[in-house]
Design a protein around this motif. Structure first.
Motif, PDB file in Angstrom:
ATOM      1  N   THR A 282    -101.890 -24.196  31.733  1.00 36.19           N
ATOM      2  CA  THR A 282    -100.758 -23.612  32.461  1.00 36.19           C
ATOM      3  C   THR A 282    -100.336 -24.586  33.550  1.00 36.19           C
ATOM      4  O   THR A 282    -101.195 -25.149  34.247  1.00 36.19           O
ATOM      5  CB  THR A 282    -101.147 -22.262  33.072  1.00 36.19           C
ATOM      6  OG1 THR A 282    -101.524 -21.358  32.025  1.00 36.19           O
ATOM      7  CG2 THR A 282     -99.998 -21.649  33.866  1.00 36.19           C
TER       8      THR A 282
ATOM      9  N   ILE B 160     -97.059 -25.792  36.580  1.00 35.64           N
ATOM     10  CA  ILE B 160     -95.833 -25.534  37.330  1.00 35.64           C
ATOM     11  C   ILE B 160     -94.916 -26.734  37.148  1.00 35.64           C
ATOM     12  O   ILE B 160     -95.324 -27.879  37.352  1.00 35.64           O
ATOM     13  CB  ILE B 160     -96.106 -25.318  38.828  1.00 35.64           C
ATOM     14  CG1 ILE B 160     -96.982 -24.088  39.041  1.00 35.64           C
ATOM     15  CG2 ILE B 160     -94.785 -25.173  39.601  1.00 35.64           C
ATOM     16  CD1 ILE B 160     -97.429 -23.904  40.485  1.00 35.64           C
TER      17      ILE B 160
ATOM     18  N   ALA C  19     -99.520 -18.415  40.512  1.00 34.19           N
ATOM     19  CA  ALA C  19     -99.353 -19.861  40.629  1.00 34.19           C
ATOM     20  C   ALA C  19    -100.692 -20.582  40.633  1.00 34.19           C
ATOM     21  O   ALA C  19    -100.805 -21.728  40.175  1.00 34.19           O
ATOM     22  CB  ALA C  19     -98.564 -20.199  41.894  1.00 34.19           C
TER      23      ALA C  19
ATOM     24  N   ALA D 126    -101.330 -26.728  40.430  1.00 34.99           N
ATOM     25  CA  ALA D 126    -100.772 -25.792  41.419  1.00 34.99           C
ATOM     26  C   ALA D 126    -100.406 -26.473  42.726  1.00 34.99           C
ATOM     27  O   ALA D 126     -99.434 -26.091  43.387  1.00 34.99           O
ATOM     28  CB  ALA D 126    -101.758 -24.657  41.676  1.00 34.99           C
TER      29      ALA D 126
ATOM     30  N   LEU E 177     -93.413 -21.321  36.080  1.00 32.21           N
ATOM     31  CA  LEU E 177     -94.806 -21.328  35.635  1.00 32.21           C
ATOM     32  C   LEU E 177     -94.815 -21.133  34.130  1.00 32.21           C
ATOM     33  O   LEU E 177     -94.254 -20.158  33.614  1.00 32.21           O
ATOM     34  CB  LEU E 177     -95.575 -20.198  36.325  1.00 32.21           C
ATOM     35  CG  LEU E 177     -97.071 -20.077  36.017  1.00 32.21           C
ATOM     36  CD1 LEU E 177     -97.841 -21.214  36.702  1.00 32.21           C
ATOM     37  CD2 LEU E 177     -97.601 -18.715  36.485  1.00 32.21           C
TER      38      LEU E 177
ATOM     39  N   ALA F 198    -102.198 -22.418  37.531  1.00 30.54           N
ATOM     40  CA  ALA F 198    -101.704 -23.721  37.067  1.00 30.54           C
ATOM     41  C   ALA F 198    -102.702 -24.822  37.403  1.00 30.54           C
ATOM     42  O   ALA F 198    -103.258 -24.861  38.508  1.00 30.54           O
ATOM     43  CB  ALA F 198    -100.355 -24.021  37.709  1.00 30.54           C
TER      44      ALA F 198
END
Length: 511
Positions: A412, A414, A368, A374, A479, A371
């Motif tokens: 990336t 979430i 996580a 995050a 994710l 991200a």
């Protein structure tokens, strides 16, 4: 620009990026060329009159002739490709209304993803050219026009797309022992014709099928359920098997029905793959829960079974009122009912020494912290207003996208899907185009935990996913990484009546 404001997509992307590819690119050298046609047809599904369908037909123009096959006398195509292969698909619309194909689960350029904006009219052609980038797995393709996805998929616009690569060198069953199985529910009249959304007589192929008064309106809002189960287009499906191991690729191809798959004899199911390919290792589940569009690969070994043995696969009961909002009474086969799916019949002996691999290629760890958001995930709440579904209070707009739906390539993030904010709490199957994601975690409201528990033992969240079931009162965090392709893509509920009535939005990938 203020947060949440609508950005007109055409102002952000050069006009040539919106052009529909109607002819092949001379600079693209394909390894496989396939022609696919969306066409009207009739098929013999039940004794008596044939059933009118809209199906995909096709042929291999160049390349491996075995790349395209069909199940049940043409009911649905199976397209087999390899990772790294360059594919050209000449798609021709012979239907009486616009349509387009979405390559569900694949990572492809935005112009080839099957956005409703790219739907082509009767007699028109759309040329898809792309390199297969996805890892091996069970993917599929289906129609995706605006407001008509549910109807077109229901009448037959769906097929398998199976990707192979070197990752699958684990001695898994191949050939006739590798079986794609499309499970769908249908409603049928006395003349063996599919019935959809309380349609009027003769309304199958026109906009009239969207009629039906209050009953049709409720089915559009709640999701359409049939009362007959088809497997690969066949009722009361019996699969003859040999005394050896099989790989079963289950696709929930229904418009809105959730299944709770289990063996009737109580033997646990062995799961080896999910939407985006093989797991890191096989898993055991007492049952497997599949929402619309989800896939799961099972390993099942019939060795040692006497010839003539029948093994049944059922959908077990669960709290269907929770999944459907408690408002769809009077159905012959309501959500959450217990009913048979199919049977495996041991028909012959075959010497084999199949061994279930203890492990496959390890999946990357779920981190996580990778991200960029995050500590503050993007949140997408399912909402309803004025009898239309929406996400964060907005329904689908063909070119509309907000700043809160804009991401950057190569990052990336979430995303959190929230199903606890709508005035009508129902299950939803959330699908994101152009990515495979990993499920981080789930939470559920205390007052709905018991209903959710009637299905949650069958979640398979350990692998790569492109569609995730979000039960009433549930929040799911995923994710996902956005690759190099930029442009306008979709995220939506894959309960197709929900999608067709607004529960779909664009998101934009920018450089």
């Amino acid at each position: 620009m203020a947060a949440g404001s609508v950005w007109p997509f055409a102002a952000l992307v050069p006009p040539d990026a919106l052009a529909q590819p109607a002819s092949a690119n001379s600079g693209f050298v394909p390894d496989l060329i396939v022609e696919l046609r969306a066409k009207r047809d009739t098929l013999r599904i039940w004794p008596g009159p044939t059933t009118r369908v809209w199906r995909y037909d096709g042929r291999v123009v160049a390349g491996d002739p075995s790349a395209l096959s069909f199940v049940a006398n043409g009911y649905a195509p199976i397209l087999r490709v390899r990772r790294g292969q360059k594919i050209r698909i000449n798609f021709i619309n012979e239907l009486s209304e616009p349509t387009i194909i979405h390559w569900h689960g694949l990572t492809v350029p935005a112009a080839l993803d099957g956005h409703p904006r790219d739907a082509i009219g009767t007699g028109r052609r759309y040329v898809y050219e792309f390199e297969v980038r996805n890892r091996a797995g069970t993917y599929w393709f289906h129609a995706h026009p605006d407001g008509r996805t549910g109807a077109q998929v229901y009448y037959g616009q769906a097929g398998f797309l199976l990707v192979s690569d070197e990752e699958e060198a684990f001695g898994l069953p191949k050939g006739e022992h590798d079986m794609p199985l499309m499970i769908q529910d249908r409603r049928v009249d006395a003349d063996n014709q599919f019935v959809y959304l309380a349609q009027r007589a003769g309304g199958m192929m026109g906009r009239g099928m969207m009629g039906g008064g209050m009953s049709g309106m409720m089915e559009r809002m709640m999701g359409f359920l049939g009362d007959r189960i088809l497997v690969n287009g066949q009722p009361d499906y019996v699969l003859p098997v040999a005394t050896r191991a099989y790989r079963l690729r289950l696709l929930n191809g229904s418009n809105s029905r959730i299944y709770k798959f289990a063996r009737r004899d109580g033997v646990p199911l062995t799961v080896i793959g999910t939407d985006g390919g093989l797991l890191g290792q096989p898993l055991k589940r007492p049952y497997v829960t599949l929402a619309p569009a989800e896939r799961v690969d099972l390993w099942i070994d019939f060795a040692g079974q006497p010839v003539g043995t029948d093994i049944a696969l059922d959908s077990l009961p669960f709290d269907g009122d929770a999944a459907m909002g408690g408002m769809m009474g009077g159905l012959t086969l309501p959500m959450g009912a217990h009913f048979p799916i199919m049977k495996f019949r041991v028909a012959r002996r075959e010497q084999a020494h199949d061994q279930l691999p203890p492990k496959f290629k390890p999946l990357p760890p779920i981190r996580a912290q990778d991200a960029i958001n995050a500590t503050q995930p993007r949140t997408f709440g399912i909402t309803m207003g004025m009898m239309t579904w929406g996400i964060n209070g907005r329904r689908f707009q063909m070119d509309g996208v907000t700043s809160s739906e804009t991401v950057r390539a190569g990052t990336t993030e979430i995303w959190e899907f929230r199903n606890d904010e709508s005035m009508m709490l129902m299950a939803h199957a959330m699908h994101v185009h152009n990515v495979q994601f990993r499920v981080l975690d789930r939470s559920v409201a205390a007052d709905l935990a018991a209903a959710r528990a009637t299905l949650s033992g069958g979640y398979v969240d350990e692998g790569w996913k492109d569609t995730v079931l979000v039960m009433p009162g549930e929040r799911v965090r995923v994710l996902m990484h956005f690759g190099s392709y930029t442009g306008l893509f979709l995220y939506h509920c894959h309960m197709l009546e929900h999608e067709d009535t607004g529960l779909m939005r664009n998101y934009l990938i920018r450089t």
